[in-house]
Design an enzyme around this catalytic site. Sequence first.
Site, mmCIF file in Angstrom:
data_model
loop_
_atom_site.group_PDB
_atom_site.id
_atom_site.type_symbol
_atom_site.label_atom_id
_atom_site.label_comp_id
_atom_site.label_asym_id
_atom_site.label_seq_id
_atom_site.Cartn_x
_atom_site.Cartn_y
_atom_site.Cartn_z
ATOM 1 N N SER A 39 0.836 -1.212 0.000
ATOM 2 C CA SER A 39 0.000 0.000 0.000
ATOM 3 C C SER A 39 0.866 1.256 0.000
ATOM 4 C CB SER A 39 -0.953 -0.029 1.202
ATOM 5 O OG SER A 39 -0.248 -0.348 2.380
ATOM 6 N N ASN A 92 -0.474 7.441 1.079
ATOM 7 C CA ASN A 92 -1.541 8.453 1.190
ATOM 8 C C ASN A 92 -2.846 7.942 1.802
ATOM 9 O OD1 ASN A 92 -2.185 6.989 -1.104
ATOM 10 N ND2 ASN A 92 -2.912 8.758 -2.251
ATOM 11 N N TYR A 93 -3.058 6.621 1.740
ATOM 12 C CA TYR A 93 -4.225 6.024 2.415
ATOM 13 C C TYR A 93 -3.764 4.740 3.103
ATOM 14 C CZ TYR A 93 -7.835 8.899 0.100
ATOM 15 O OH TYR A 93 -8.650 9.931 -0.327
ATOM 16 N N LYS A 110 2.733 -5.331 3.184
ATOM 17 C CA LYS A 110 3.946 -4.500 3.234
ATOM 18 C C LYS A 110 3.461 -3.061 3.006
ATOM 19 C CE LYS A 110 7.596 -2.151 1.889
ATOM 20 N NZ LYS A 110 7.167 -0.838 2.385
ATOM 21 N N ASP A 160 12.071 -5.746 -3.718
ATOM 22 C CA ASP A 160 12.336 -6.629 -4.863
ATOM 23 C C ASP A 160 12.328 -8.084 -4.425
ATOM 24 O OD1 ASP A 160 12.698 -4.292 -6.163
ATOM 25 O OD2 ASP A 160 14.706 -4.720 -6.929
ATOM 26 N N GLU A 196 -2.682 -0.424 -9.161
ATOM 27 C CA GLU A 196 -3.370 0.873 -9.187
ATOM 28 C C GLU A 196 -2.286 1.925 -9.045
ATOM 29 O OE1 GLU A 196 -6.385 1.175 -10.007
ATOM 30 O OE2 GLU A 196 -7.280 -0.766 -9.545
ATOM 31 N N ARG A 235 -3.484 12.694 -3.900
ATOM 32 C CA ARG A 235 -4.420 11.605 -4.185
ATOM 33 C C ARG A 235 -4.243 11.225 -5.645
ATOM 34 N NH1 ARG A 235 -8.904 14.300 -4.434
ATOM 35 N NH2 ARG A 235 -10.218 12.456 -4.645
ATOM 36 N N CYS A 236 -4.266 9.905 -5.901
ATOM 37 C CA CYS A 236 -4.112 9.483 -7.295
ATOM 38 C C CYS A 236 -5.213 10.084 -8.144
ATOM 39 C CB CYS A 236 -4.123 7.966 -7.387
ATOM 40 S SG CYS A 236 -5.612 7.237 -6.716
ATOM 41 N N THR A 237 -6.404 10.252 -7.545
ATOM 42 C CA THR A 237 -7.559 10.742 -8.283
ATOM 43 C C THR A 237 -7.739 12.261 -8.188
ATOM 44 O OG1 THR A 237 -8.806 10.194 -6.326
ATOM 45 C CG2 THR A 237 -8.959 8.636 -8.140
HETATM 46 P P1 NAP Z 1 5.492 4.476 -4.095
HETATM 47 O O1 NAP Z 1 6.699 5.244 -3.781
HETATM 48 O O2 NAP Z 1 5.397 3.825 -5.416
HETATM 49 O O3 NAP Z 1 5.321 3.390 -2.929
HETATM 50 C C1 NAP Z 1 4.224 2.529 -2.889
HETATM 51 C C2 NAP Z 1 4.573 1.295 -2.102
HETATM 52 O O4 NAP Z 1 5.555 0.544 -2.816
HETATM 53 C C3 NAP Z 1 5.187 1.565 -0.739
HETATM 54 O O5 NAP Z 1 4.741 0.597 0.166
HETATM 55 C C4 NAP Z 1 6.667 1.411 -1.013
HETATM 56 O O6 NAP Z 1 7.411 1.110 0.147
HETATM 57 C C5 NAP Z 1 6.623 0.228 -1.940
HETATM 58 N N1 NAP Z 1 7.830 0.009 -2.745
HETATM 59 C C6 NAP Z 1 8.763 0.884 -3.124
HETATM 60 N N2 NAP Z 1 9.707 0.265 -3.872
HETATM 61 C C7 NAP Z 1 9.349 -1.040 -3.955
HETATM 62 C C8 NAP Z 1 9.912 -2.189 -4.573
HETATM 63 N N3 NAP Z 1 11.040 -2.145 -5.268
HETATM 64 N N4 NAP Z 1 9.265 -3.363 -4.446
HETATM 65 C C9 NAP Z 1 8.115 -3.447 -3.731
HETATM 66 N N5 NAP Z 1 7.552 -2.396 -3.114
HETATM 67 C C10 NAP Z 1 8.154 -1.198 -3.227
HETATM 68 O O7 NAP Z 1 4.165 5.392 -3.969
HETATM 69 P P2 NAP Z 1 3.758 6.380 -2.804
HETATM 70 O O8 NAP Z 1 4.684 7.568 -2.856
HETATM 71 O O9 NAP Z 1 3.599 5.663 -1.518
HETATM 72 O O10 NAP Z 1 2.287 6.823 -3.279
HETATM 73 C C11 NAP Z 1 2.099 7.831 -4.215
HETATM 74 C C12 NAP Z 1 1.840 7.255 -5.590
HETATM 75 O O11 NAP Z 1 0.822 6.273 -5.503
HETATM 76 C C13 NAP Z 1 1.301 8.275 -6.564
HETATM 77 O O12 NAP Z 1 1.900 8.078 -7.819
HETATM 78 C C14 NAP Z 1 -0.188 7.984 -6.633
HETATM 79 O O13 NAP Z 1 -0.805 8.397 -7.813
HETATM 80 C C15 NAP Z 1 -0.185 6.516 -6.466
HETATM 81 N N6 NAP Z 1 -1.478 6.066 -5.958
HETATM 82 C C16 NAP Z 1 -2.314 5.419 -6.816
HETATM 83 C C17 NAP Z 1 -3.580 5.027 -6.396
HETATM 84 C C18 NAP Z 1 -4.525 4.332 -7.315
HETATM 85 O O14 NAP Z 1 -5.431 3.692 -6.814
HETATM 86 N N7 NAP Z 1 -4.377 4.425 -8.625
HETATM 87 C C19 NAP Z 1 -3.981 5.272 -5.077
HETATM 88 C C20 NAP Z 1 -3.086 5.915 -4.227
HETATM 89 C C21 NAP Z 1 -1.845 6.300 -4.669
HETATM 90 P P3 NAP Z 1 8.300 2.269 0.845
HETATM 91 O O15 NAP Z 1 7.362 3.284 1.359
HETATM 92 O O16 NAP Z 1 9.016 1.523 1.886
HETATM 93 O O17 NAP Z 1 9.201 2.821 -0.230
HETATM 94 O O1 G3P Z 2 -5.336 7.998 -4.017
HETATM 95 C C1 G3P Z 2 -6.151 7.087 -3.334
HETATM 96 C C2 G3P Z 2 -7.284 6.539 -4.158
HETATM 97 O O2 G3P Z 2 -7.779 5.353 -3.645
HETATM 98 C C3 G3P Z 2 -8.354 7.562 -4.370
HETATM 99 O O3 G3P Z 2 -9.311 7.619 -3.383
HETATM 100 O O4 G3P Z 2 -11.281 8.650 -2.371
HETATM 101 O O5 G3P Z 2 -9.213 9.988 -2.696
HETATM 102 O O6 G3P Z 2 -10.595 9.365 -4.642
HETATM 103 P P1 G3P Z 2 -10.156 8.970 -3.261
#
Ligand code: NAP
Ligand code: G3P
Length: 485
Positions: A159, A162-163, A185, A223, A258, A291-293
């Site tokens: 996860s 942000n949430y 994780k 990884d 996602e 927020r992703c959205t």
């Molecule tokens: P992130 O840096 O990609 O991290 C997400 C998760 O991946 C964290 O638990 C992170 O752990 C883990 N991670 C990092 N490197 C990894 C690897 N090599 N192998 C496995 N896991 C690994 O994202 P974030 O900064 O937390 O969140 C922001 C991003 O998420 C934005 O781009 C947002 O748009 C996206 N998001 C998308 C959605 C959706 O539903 N589409 C919803 C929410 C957020 P660590 O924290 O330990 O690095």
């Molecule tokens: O970025 C988190 C994703 O799940 C969007 O949720 O409710 O912020 O649109 P919400």
Amino acid sequence: MSGLCNEKLIYKNLVNGEWVESASGNLITINSPADGSLIGKIQANTKEEVDNVIALSKVNQKKWAKIPIYEKATILYKAASLLEERAEAISDILMMEISKDKKSSLSEVRRTADFLRFTADAGKGIEGLAISGENFPGGSRNKMSYVKRVPLGTVLAISPFNYPINLSASKIAPALMGGNTVILKPATQGSISALYLVEAFQDAGVPNGVINTVTGKGSEIGDYIVAHDGIDFINFTGSTEVGQHISRLAHMTPLLLELGGKDAAIVLEDADLEFAAKNIVEGAFSYSGQRCTAVKRILTTDSVADKLVKLLKPLVEGLTVGDPRDNSTITPLIDSKSADFAQVLIDDALSKGATLVTGNKREANLVYPTLIDNVTEDMEIAWKEPFSPILPIIRVRSIDHAIEIANESEYGLQSAVFTNDINQAFYVADRLEVGTVQINNKTERGPDHFPFLGVKASGMGTQGVRYSIEAMTRHKAITINLFEQ
Ligand code: NAP
Ligand code: G3P
């Protein structure tokens, strides 16, 4: 104090029903992005500990799969009640750990309790199917396929920050209803909130070893766990960069991804502009745009833009900025790297001729809400996901031009169209390359039982209660062949 942390605020991992420290002795300090205060310390797990947790999950999955669905549902109802009872305390931790305003933090916990109940109900509704052979040419009614859904095995849930509660639970609960065990994780910044969620599941009666947790930096342990043979499904929410990296490592392990977004709000000439402006500001700036959205760009024609900017400016300037404890909408970003990136995007746009309507002020990692007009396609803010409170306006020539620019993005999560003409709304909606189009509403995931998906670089697979259960189960067909009567 419960077993998940000690008096020194050292948090442990749930392994086979026990809260345990890592043999590595390595701890990661979690400070609040809001004021730098210590939230706690989490364990940095080793590869051997990952091996152990995966082995345990596999053994316990066989037992969990045998538990009747209504019993699984009862545990989820209990977990939902516990979350609600603990909502104040958990949301205080969430608020400080990820710098999310108190109201939104509380709503994240309560929304998660609702999600658990709905998932329990949906899980009870999952049924099999019997297909008669006689429907197909040359078939026979003496042949019947009995099709049911079975678990995939051990689900790795990863996860984002942000949430940490909602996006952990929206993986864990459907996985459990599908008969899987889960290894969570969580994001490093967000781990402590996620551990409180897991504690609620455990206290609700999830049997030992059915949910286990692994903490530590994704860049160090990620990884290894992702590529591990023992993982049967990876349910990931996070950035596109990490998601794509994971999909390369996953080989044939199925994935639900996602990822990032660059959601556009397309405002047509006949739209109710006051409504659109208010709605877009909420969509773009809540939780500081992390927020992703979040609405991440406005696409509109000159004639609308001039009026819209006049309506948007006071709304953006009226947003509260400051401490999450004061319920400010705009709070310090998750880290200084994020604030630096926001500044790069603003500077790039302004240096290339964009117009600053308001904002472009920063104090450490607190970035003030920023509205930028006359953004053009050569500017980074036209394409990059800022994950911060920046809203660019791109002026387009026509509806088709808006659609063209919207679709030029590498992302395809959601988009919104504001208009009072249902025909125009469908004209635009049908042409946008995204998972969801919102007509006359900001982009957003909820309600959480709706399908939620991204296309292109925004993800693969669909989540949302029933869809998530389906994603984390597979069909199993048993063909019955009767003797000729
Ligand atoms: P992130 O840096 O990609 O991290 C997400 C998760 O991946 C964290 O638990 C992170 O752990 C883990 N991670 C990092 N490197 C990894 C690897 N090599 N192998 C496995 N896991 C690994 O994202 P974030 O900064 O937390 O969140 C922001 C991003 O998420 C934005 O781009 C947002 O748009 C996206 N998001 C998308 C959605 C959706 O539903 N589409 C919803 C929410 C957020 P660590 O924290 O330990 O690095
Ligand atoms: O970025 C988190 C994703 O799940 C969007 O949720 O409710 O912020 O649109 P919400």
